[in-house]
Each structure stands twice: as structure tokens, then as C-alpha cells.
Design a protein around this motif. Sequence first.
Motif, PDB file in Angstrom:
ATOM      1  N   ALA A 197       0.829  -1.209   0.000  1.00 51.73           N
ATOM      2  CA  ALA A 197       0.000   0.000   0.000  1.00 51.73           C
ATOM      3  C   ALA A 197       0.857   1.249   0.000  1.00 51.73           C
ATOM      4  O   ALA A 197       1.866   1.334   0.702  1.00 51.73           O
ATOM      5  CB  ALA A 197      -0.910  -0.014   1.217  1.00 51.73           C
ATOM      6  N   GLU A 198       0.498   2.215  -0.817  1.00 56.04           N
ATOM      7  CA  GLU A 198       1.220   3.475  -0.923  1.00 56.04           C
ATOM      8  C   GLU A 198       0.345   4.602  -0.410  1.00 56.04           C
ATOM      9  O   GLU A 198      -0.884   4.510  -0.408  1.00 56.04           O
ATOM     10  CB  GLU A 198       1.626   3.739  -2.374  1.00 56.04           C
ATOM     11  N   ALA A 199       1.007   5.675   0.047  1.00 56.42           N
ATOM     12  CA  ALA A 199       0.262   6.831   0.558  1.00 56.42           C
ATOM     13  C   ALA A 199      -0.494   7.507  -0.575  1.00 56.42           C
ATOM     14  O   ALA A 199      -0.056   7.520  -1.725  1.00 56.42           O
ATOM     15  CB  ALA A 199       1.226   7.817   1.215  1.00 56.42           C
ATOM     16  N   GLY A 200      -1.649   8.110  -0.249  1.00 57.15           N
ATOM     17  CA  GLY A 200      -2.401   8.850  -1.260  1.00 57.15           C
ATOM     18  C   GLY A 200      -3.433   7.995  -1.952  1.00 57.15           C
ATOM     19  O   GLY A 200      -3.498   6.776  -1.780  1.00 57.15           O
ATOM     20  N   PRO A 201      -4.228   8.629  -2.788  1.00 51.87           N
ATOM     21  CA  PRO A 201      -5.336   7.923  -3.450  1.00 51.87           C
ATOM     22  C   PRO A 201      -4.945   7.250  -4.758  1.00 51.87           C
ATOM     23  O   PRO A 201      -5.815   6.895  -5.546  1.00 51.87           O
ATOM     24  CB  PRO A 201      -6.318   9.077  -3.707  1.00 51.87           C
ATOM     25  N   ALA A 202      -3.648   7.099  -5.025  1.00 55.39           N
ATOM     26  CA  ALA A 202      -3.218   6.535  -6.300  1.00 55.39           C
ATOM     27  C   ALA A 202      -3.741   5.113  -6.459  1.00 55.39           C
ATOM     28  O   ALA A 202      -3.914   4.373  -5.483  1.00 55.39           O
ATOM     29  CB  ALA A 202      -1.700   6.542  -6.385  1.00 55.39           C
ATOM     30  N   ALA A 203      -3.991   4.741  -7.714  1.00 50.72           N
ATOM     31  CA  ALA A 203      -4.463   3.386  -8.007  1.00 50.72           C
ATOM     32  C   ALA A 203      -3.374   2.381  -7.648  1.00 50.72           C
ATOM     33  O   ALA A 203      -2.184   2.684  -7.720  1.00 50.72           O
ATOM     34  CB  ALA A 203      -4.811   3.283  -9.486  1.00 50.72           C
ATOM     35  N   PRO A 204      -3.733   1.186  -7.241  1.00 55.01           N
ATOM     36  CA  PRO A 204      -2.735   0.178  -6.850  1.00 55.01           C
ATOM     37  C   PRO A 204      -1.861  -0.220  -8.041  1.00 55.01           C
ATOM     38  O   PRO A 204      -2.312  -0.228  -9.191  1.00 55.01           O
ATOM     39  CB  PRO A 204      -3.584  -0.993  -6.360  1.00 55.01           C
ATOM     40  N   ARG A 205      -0.607  -0.551  -7.727  1.00 52.38           N
ATOM     41  CA  ARG A 205       0.313  -1.026  -8.766  1.00 52.38           C
ATOM     42  C   ARG A 205       0.402  -2.537  -8.682  1.00 52.38           C
ATOM     43  O   ARG A 205       0.410  -3.123  -7.611  1.00 52.38           O
ATOM     44  CB  ARG A 205       1.695  -0.402  -8.589  1.00 52.38           C
ATOM     45  N   TRP A 206       0.494  -3.168  -9.846  1.00 49.94           N
ATOM     46  CA  TRP A 206       0.596  -4.612  -9.929  1.00 49.94           C
ATOM     47  C   TRP A 206       1.971  -4.990 -10.474  1.00 49.94           C
ATOM     48  O   TRP A 206       2.460  -4.404 -11.444  1.00 49.94           O
ATOM     49  CB  TRP A 206      -0.512  -5.171 -10.827  1.00 49.94           C
ATOM     50  N   LEU A 207       2.592  -5.977  -9.836  1.00 48.02           N
ATOM     51  CA  LEU A 207       3.964  -6.370 -10.169  1.00 48.02           C
ATOM     52  C   LEU A 207       4.048  -7.878 -10.325  1.00 48.02           C
ATOM     53  O   LEU A 207       3.224  -8.630  -9.779  1.00 48.02           O
ATOM     54  CB  LEU A 207       4.930  -5.918  -9.062  1.00 48.02           C
ATOM     55  N   ILE A 208       5.082  -8.305 -11.080  1.00 49.68           N
ATOM     56  CA  ILE A 208       5.354  -9.750 -11.148  1.00 49.68           C
ATOM     57  C   ILE A 208       6.703 -10.082 -10.523  1.00 49.68           C
ATOM     58  O   ILE A 208       6.987 -11.247 -10.267  1.00 49.68           O
ATOM     59  CB  ILE A 208       5.286 -10.286 -12.592  1.00 49.68           C
ATOM     60  N   GLY A 209       7.553  -9.060 -10.284  1.00 45.79           N
ATOM     61  CA  GLY A 209       8.804  -9.290  -9.576  1.00 45.79           C
ATOM     62  C   GLY A 209       9.980  -9.691 -10.430  1.00 45.79           C
ATOM     63  O   GLY A 209      10.747 -10.583 -10.052  1.00 45.79           O
ATOM     64  N   VAL A 210      10.132  -9.046 -11.593  1.00 41.46           N
ATOM     65  CA  VAL A 210      11.311  -9.299 -12.423  1.00 41.46           C
ATOM     66  C   VAL A 210      12.035  -7.986 -12.687  1.00 41.46           C
ATOM     67  O   VAL A 210      11.439  -6.909 -12.630  1.00 41.46           O
ATOM     68  CB  VAL A 210      10.943  -9.965 -13.774  1.00 41.46           C
ATOM     69  N   GLY A 211      13.334  -8.092 -12.953  1.00 40.79           N
ATOM     70  CA  GLY A 211      14.120  -6.923 -13.298  1.00 40.79           C
ATOM     71  C   GLY A 211      14.823  -7.134 -14.626  1.00 40.79           C
ATOM     72  O   GLY A 211      15.084  -8.277 -15.043  1.00 40.79           O
TER      73      GLY A 211
END
Length: 454
Positions: free
Chosen positions: A293-307
Motif C-alpha cells: 500500500a502506498e500513501a495517497g489515493p493513487a491506483a494500486p500497482r501490480w507487479l510480477i517481480g522481475v528486473g
Amino acid sequence: MADVLGSVWWMIVSLGVLVTFHEYGHYWVARRCGVKVLRFSVGFGRPLWSRHGRNGTEFAIAAIPLGGYVKMLDERETEVPAGERMAAFNNKRVGQRIAIVAAGPIANLLLCIALLWAMFVIGRQDYSATLGRTTGMAAAAGLASGDRILDVDGRTVATWGEASMALTTAAMDRQDARLRVQDALGNARTRVLPLSSLPAGFDERTVPVQAGLLWQFWLQPAQVDSVVEQSAASGVLRPGDLILAIDGQRVESADQVAPLVQQLGERGGNGMIEVERDGQRLALELRPHRAAAEAGPAAPRWLIGVGFAQGQAPAYDARQQYGPLAALPAAARETARLAGDSLGMMRRMLTGHASVKNISGPITIARVANASAERGLDWFLYFLALLSLSLCIINLLPIPILDGGHLLYYLIELVKGSPLSERAMATGQYLGLALLAGLMGLAFYNDILGLVAR
């Protein structure tokens, strides 16, 4: 700090080479015309080193490496003994004075050709004008990934830089560009890019991007470099996997992965990721994880965990190289092309079709000099050639205090049969100084603005 020192060093080297050739042009022709040269100085201000030649000329390297000069014997500047009056510059025929003044810019022009000749013999490596991805205007025009631009409005282009310049020229002239391209299968076709529809006030430095063109070498392959433990990709993807598609949508570069993962996460449920692994194409199932969870009303971010690996420059896929004989006409053609582009840009700035933001000063020159030196000898030779040609063109502008201003005075003298009055020439010098000061101020302003924008 290293970049700053490198930029300063390579600017000093570049200006030192170009100024030396420019001033030597004046010096060589002056000596052939019987003019006594008092000093040949590279740089301004107090001499750091000097010596006298057999002919009495003092050769010096001065403290301020931003130019140079050749000081000739002249009755308008100092008292000249009766026995040396015929060796004074002002007593030479107007044709000789024209030759002496024009010799500096001509030396820079010849140096440009010589540098380009050396560059072509060595071989300049670059990137082809191959498209990696198209969007918007370019996609609507029928341009696609893998297309290679062969010419723009009948002008053959060998590299992405030449193609970008041709497209920018068409955009500044508010004209559509007719492109001849070769697709990935080798088929040639023609497409029209409606650059005339770009909005007013568009940024001339990013015309290809605004037209929806992304060059192939800009795009980093979506090859997995690392996998975060206990992430969605853990146990599914491996370092070395090349991502080809996400949920049925083709992936051509690493920058497309995050938006497609975001779409997959917002849709919910599992998705399919197609990868190439050890020469095999695999379809793997995974579900993106929601970021913390991030501060503010921003939409959630979705990740798969690769670089993905960063900062790896792709291999060059174009090379311009000729034999010693064929390189000479190639260098002359390239000089003519660069001169035409430079003069065209000046004309467009005067008529308002191009922005004065294109005027650059010593800060930009220093940065480009350093970047060119880091890319290799071929690119540094190209940079020196372009700078030498620019010095030639600028010095030929009919601005008093520049060589072109003096040539204007002498041409007027030829027409009217007598020199201009001292008062008229002095007035012209003041006007020339004011104009140059304004141009230098604008160049510094653009340089500083560019640094702030970074």
C-alpha cells in the motif's frame, strides 16, 4: 566530476585544433601575399608559451582557449617604418586582402572534408533507421516494427540520425514526409507520414517520437535479468527468459512489460506469459501481486517481480566505410549535405520556421565533444568535422567583426572603387559586436536551460 573535466578537456582540444587550422589559413595566404605577420596566437590573453620564427612572427599559445588570431602589420593599428609599408596588410590589393580573409573559413572547410575522409576510411559505426515500434501517426500511416527507412522525400538515409534530420526538416516546413521503407521480409513500399498535422509549437528536437516512431536500438529486449524471491515470477520465470507476450499481447521491449502487467492485474485472475527459454517458446501461467500500500489515493500497482538489465547499449547495425579513394567523394558529399542542413536551419530560424532553441553555446559543445570522444575515434572525427564546418559557415556570415563582415567591406570597395570610410567601418564593428553579444547570450541561455531540463 569526471564528466565535467572530460567535457572541458575535449572542448579545449577541439577548439585548439579548429582554431589552429583556421588561423593558419590566414597566416599561410598572408605570407604568400607578402604581408608581415607579427603574431600567430592560439587563444586570447596572456601567452603561456611563445617563440619567434625565422621570419619574425611570434607563435604563441595563450591562456584563454576560446579562439585565436593572426596579427598582421597594418598602418591603421601601428606606425609602420617606410621600408616595411609594402608588407602592411592595408597596402595590399583588395583581391589579396579578400584571399587572406577568406583563407581562414576555407581552411576549416578543407579540414572538414579531410576529417570526414579519415572517418570514412576508418569506418563510422552507427544504428540503422530501423523501427522498433510505431504508435499514433506512424502506425496509422502503415509503418510497422522492423521497417527500415531507406529514403525520406527522395533523400537517401543510411542511419537513424540522417532519417531524424530529414523528418525534422519536413516537419519544420509543415510538409508531409514520403518514406520509402523496406519491411522485415525485404519488401519495399512507400508510406506517407502526415507531419504537417503536428500541432503548432511542437518540439523540433523530438519529431520522430511525436510522429510515433521509436528506433529499434532505443528498445531494450524484455530479457529477464533477475527474479525477486517470493514474487509472482518466483519459480515461474528465470534469468535469461525473453518475454514475448503477456496475456496475448505482443511484447517488443522491456518498457512494455509494466503497463501490460498493470492491465493484467486490474483484470484479475491468472494470465499467460509467453517466453523464449533455451531456444524454446513456453507459455507460463502466473498472477501479478499487488504492490505494498502506498500513501495517497493513487491506483494500486501490480507487479510480477522481475528486473531487466539497464544501460546496455545494443550492438551497432550500420557501418559507413569506404576505401581511401572512394572516401574522398563520399566526404565531399557528406560535407555538402551537412552544409545544406546547417544553412537550411539558419534560414528557418530567420523566417520563424525553426526555434532559436537550436542555437547552442560552449556548454553544449563541451558535452557533445566529451560524448563523441567516449564513443570512439570515428565519432570524434565526425564531431570535429561538423564543428569545423560550423566555424566556416559562421565566419562567412556578413557580420562586421567576423571574416564575412570584412569580406563584405572589401566587396563594397571593389564595387565603389575606394575603401569604406573609417567611420562607416567603426559603426559596423559596433553593430557586429552587439549582434554577436546577443547571439552568445542566447546560446548561453539555451545551454543553461538544457542543463536545468536534465
